[in-house]
Design a protein around this motif. Structure first.
Motif, PDB file in Angstrom:
ATOM      1  N   ILE A  17      54.473 -10.404 -23.720  1.00 15.17           N
ATOM      2  CA  ILE A  17      54.830 -11.125 -22.546  1.00 15.17           C
ATOM      3  C   ILE A  17      55.344 -10.326 -21.426  1.00 15.17           C
ATOM      4  O   ILE A  17      56.433  -9.610 -21.840  1.00 15.17           O
ATOM      5  CB  ILE A  17      55.973 -12.414 -23.139  1.00 15.17           C
ATOM      6  N   ALA A  18      54.806 -10.470 -20.233  1.00 12.06           N
ATOM      7  CA  ALA A  18      55.423  -9.614 -19.111  1.00 12.06           C
ATOM      8  C   ALA A  18      55.354 -10.201 -17.754  1.00 12.06           C
ATOM      9  O   ALA A  18      54.100 -11.018 -17.771  1.00 12.06           O
ATOM     10  CB  ALA A  18      54.757  -8.278 -19.237  1.00 12.06           C
ATOM     11  N   GLY A  19      56.194 -10.169 -16.769  1.00 15.61           N
ATOM     12  CA  GLY A  19      55.954 -10.703 -15.642  1.00 15.61           C
ATOM     13  C   GLY A  19      55.577 -12.196 -15.576  1.00 15.61           C
ATOM     14  O   GLY A  19      54.973 -12.477 -14.646  1.00 15.61           O
ATOM     15  N   GLY A  20      56.119 -13.008 -16.431  1.00 18.31           N
ATOM     16  CA  GLY A  20      55.935 -14.348 -16.475  1.00 18.31           C
ATOM     17  C   GLY A  20      54.675 -14.706 -17.048  1.00 18.31           C
ATOM     18  O   GLY A  20      54.401 -15.988 -17.170  1.00 18.31           O
ATOM     19  N   PHE A  21      53.927 -13.979 -17.755  1.00 19.23           N
ATOM     20  CA  PHE A  21      52.715 -14.181 -18.206  1.00 19.23           C
ATOM     21  C   PHE A  21      52.815 -13.773 -19.775  1.00 19.23           C
ATOM     22  O   PHE A  21      53.355 -12.850 -20.123  1.00 19.23           O
ATOM     23  CB  PHE A  21      51.644 -13.499 -17.727  1.00 19.23           C
ATOM     24  N   ILE A  22      51.770 -14.571 -20.665  1.00 22.87           N
ATOM     25  CA  ILE A  22      51.712 -14.291 -22.108  1.00 22.87           C
ATOM     26  C   ILE A  22      50.124 -13.851 -21.982  1.00 22.87           C
ATOM     27  O   ILE A  22      49.171 -14.568 -21.815  1.00 22.87           O
ATOM     28  CB  ILE A  22      51.768 -15.422 -22.963  1.00 22.87           C
ATOM     29  N   PHE A  23      49.927 -12.516 -22.439  1.00 25.79           N
ATOM     30  CA  PHE A  23      48.605 -12.002 -22.649  1.00 25.79           C
ATOM     31  C   PHE A  23      48.184 -11.880 -24.258  1.00 25.79           C
ATOM     32  O   PHE A  23      48.992 -10.978 -24.851  1.00 25.79           O
ATOM     33  CB  PHE A  23      48.661 -10.472 -22.031  1.00 25.79           C
ATOM     34  N   ALA A  60      49.890 -24.371 -20.649  1.00 27.22           N
ATOM     35  CA  ALA A  60      50.151 -23.105 -19.711  1.00 27.22           C
ATOM     36  C   ALA A  60      48.901 -22.305 -19.647  1.00 27.22           C
ATOM     37  O   ALA A  60      49.165 -21.102 -18.924  1.00 27.22           O
ATOM     38  CB  ALA A  60      51.289 -22.640 -20.357  1.00 27.22           C
ATOM     39  N   VAL A  61      48.025 -22.232 -20.394  1.00 31.10           N
ATOM     40  CA  VAL A  61      46.725 -21.332 -20.485  1.00 31.10           C
ATOM     41  C   VAL A  61      46.290 -21.273 -18.939  1.00 31.10           C
ATOM     42  O   VAL A  61      45.682 -22.251 -18.570  1.00 31.10           O
ATOM     43  CB  VAL A  61      45.820 -21.334 -21.404  1.00 31.10           C
ATOM     44  N   VAL A  62      45.939 -20.356 -18.298  1.00 28.60           N
ATOM     45  CA  VAL A  62      45.465 -19.929 -17.050  1.00 28.60           C
ATOM     46  C   VAL A  62      44.303 -19.237 -17.264  1.00 28.60           C
ATOM     47  O   VAL A  62      43.573 -19.364 -16.043  1.00 28.60           O
ATOM     48  CB  VAL A  62      46.427 -19.163 -15.893  1.00 28.60           C
ATOM     49  N   ASP A  63      43.845 -18.649 -17.915  1.00 25.44           N
ATOM     50  CA  ASP A  63      42.681 -17.708 -18.130  1.00 25.44           C
ATOM     51  C   ASP A  63      42.396 -17.767 -19.514  1.00 25.44           C
ATOM     52  O   ASP A  63      42.946 -17.523 -20.439  1.00 25.44           O
ATOM     53  CB  ASP A  63      42.722 -16.453 -17.323  1.00 25.44           C
ATOM     54  N   THR A  64      40.859 -17.634 -19.675  1.00 31.72           N
ATOM     55  CA  THR A  64      40.423 -17.516 -21.068  1.00 31.72           C
ATOM     56  C   THR A  64      38.854 -16.983 -20.970  1.00 31.72           C
ATOM     57  O   THR A  64      38.295 -17.102 -19.901  1.00 31.72           O
ATOM     58  CB  THR A  64      40.291 -19.001 -21.478  1.00 31.72           C
ATOM     59  N   VAL A  65      38.700 -16.107 -21.756  1.00 28.68           N
ATOM     60  CA  VAL A  65      37.463 -15.261 -21.948  1.00 28.68           C
ATOM     61  C   VAL A  65      37.031 -15.655 -23.391  1.00 28.68           C
ATOM     62  O   VAL A  65      37.849 -15.479 -24.333  1.00 28.68           O
ATOM     63  CB  VAL A  65      37.494 -14.016 -21.804  1.00 28.68           C
ATOM     64  N   ILE A  66      35.698 -16.120 -23.651  1.00 28.96           N
ATOM     65  CA  ILE A  66      35.124 -16.582 -24.864  1.00 28.96           C
ATOM     66  C   ILE A  66      33.999 -15.799 -25.078  1.00 28.96           C
ATOM     67  O   ILE A  66      33.180 -15.636 -24.140  1.00 28.96           O
ATOM     68  CB  ILE A  66      34.634 -18.137 -24.630  1.00 28.96           C
ATOM     69  N   TYR A  67      34.020 -15.000 -26.155  1.00 29.18           N
ATOM     70  CA  TYR A  67      32.893 -14.059 -26.660  1.00 29.18           C
ATOM     71  C   TYR A  67      32.259 -14.796 -27.552  1.00 29.18           C
ATOM     72  O   TYR A  67      33.042 -15.272 -28.659  1.00 29.18           O
ATOM     73  CB  TYR A  67      33.427 -12.835 -26.993  1.00 29.18           C
ATOM     74  N   LEU A  68      30.896 -15.037 -27.545  1.00 38.37           N
ATOM     75  CA  LEU A  68      30.076 -15.480 -28.377  1.00 38.37           C
ATOM     76  C   LEU A  68      29.299 -14.568 -28.715  1.00 38.37           C
ATOM     77  O   LEU A  68      28.538 -13.916 -28.018  1.00 38.37           O
ATOM     78  CB  LEU A  68      29.144 -16.888 -27.891  1.00 38.37           C
ATOM     79  N   ALA A 113      48.553 -16.885 -20.456  1.00 32.11           N
ATOM     80  CA  ALA A 113      49.069 -18.235 -20.116  1.00 32.11           C
ATOM     81  C   ALA A 113      50.387 -17.660 -19.352  1.00 32.11           C
ATOM     82  O   ALA A 113      50.793 -16.567 -19.117  1.00 32.11           O
ATOM     83  CB  ALA A 113      49.631 -18.827 -21.372  1.00 32.11           C
ATOM     84  N   TYR A 114      50.943 -18.873 -18.635  1.00 27.13           N
ATOM     85  CA  TYR A 114      52.029 -18.612 -17.664  1.00 27.13           C
ATOM     86  C   TYR A 114      53.207 -19.286 -18.717  1.00 27.13           C
ATOM     87  O   TYR A 114      53.309 -20.019 -19.254  1.00 27.13           O
ATOM     88  CB  TYR A 114      51.733 -19.524 -16.599  1.00 27.13           C
ATOM     89  N   THR A 115      54.334 -18.278 -18.588  1.00 28.27           N
ATOM     90  CA  THR A 115      55.511 -18.700 -19.147  1.00 28.27           C
ATOM     91  C   THR A 115      56.505 -19.798 -18.642  1.00 28.27           C
ATOM     92  O   THR A 115      57.036 -20.594 -19.360  1.00 28.27           O
ATOM     93  CB  THR A 115      56.462 -17.484 -19.514  1.00 28.27           C
TER      94      THR A 115
END
Length: 118
Positions: A17-23, A60-68, A113-115
């Motif tokens: 968690i950094a800068g308001g985001f959760i990685f 709160a999820v703002v970005d997703t990468v899905i690997y298949l 995600a955004y916190t």
């Protein structure tokens, strides 16, 4: 800026968690015997738990990468994804084919995600 590491290990933290985001780290299925729908549901359940540990949820999820491992699983993955994502709350998303570290894994999902969300 404060940086908080959630469930840190020797090689990586499950989330930072950094800068308001959760990685979140890439999540893979714990149970590998099922089809792509089962493996996707497994990963999404783990993400629910991790996001809760971070004090938030899937809205709160703002970005997703899905690997298949195989793009032939795209439709099956979307069956599980569509039933998980909150209506009107879909994040930006990329889905790519990749050779995963364990041949039994059909999917890996990484989210940001955004916190601070309503």
């Amino acid at each position: 800026m404060t940086i908080k590491r959630v469930l840190p290990g020797n090689r990586y933290s499950e989330a930072v968690i950094a800068g308001g985001f959760i990685f979140c780290a890439g999540m893979v299925p714990e149970h590998t015997g099922g089809d792509i729908v089962a493996q996707t549901k497994d990963v999404l359940a783990q993400l629910d738990t991790l996001l809760a540990e971070c004090g938030t949820d899937k809205t709160a999820v703002v970005d997703t990468v899905i690997y298949l491992a195989d793009m032939a699983d795209y439709t099956g993955m979307n069956i599980a994804w569509d039933s998980w994502i909150a209506p009107g709350q879909a994040p930006a998303r990329a889905t790519v084919e990749a050779r995963l570290a364990n041949p039994a894994w059909r999917i890996e999902i990484k989210v940001t995600a955004y916190t601070r969300h309503p």
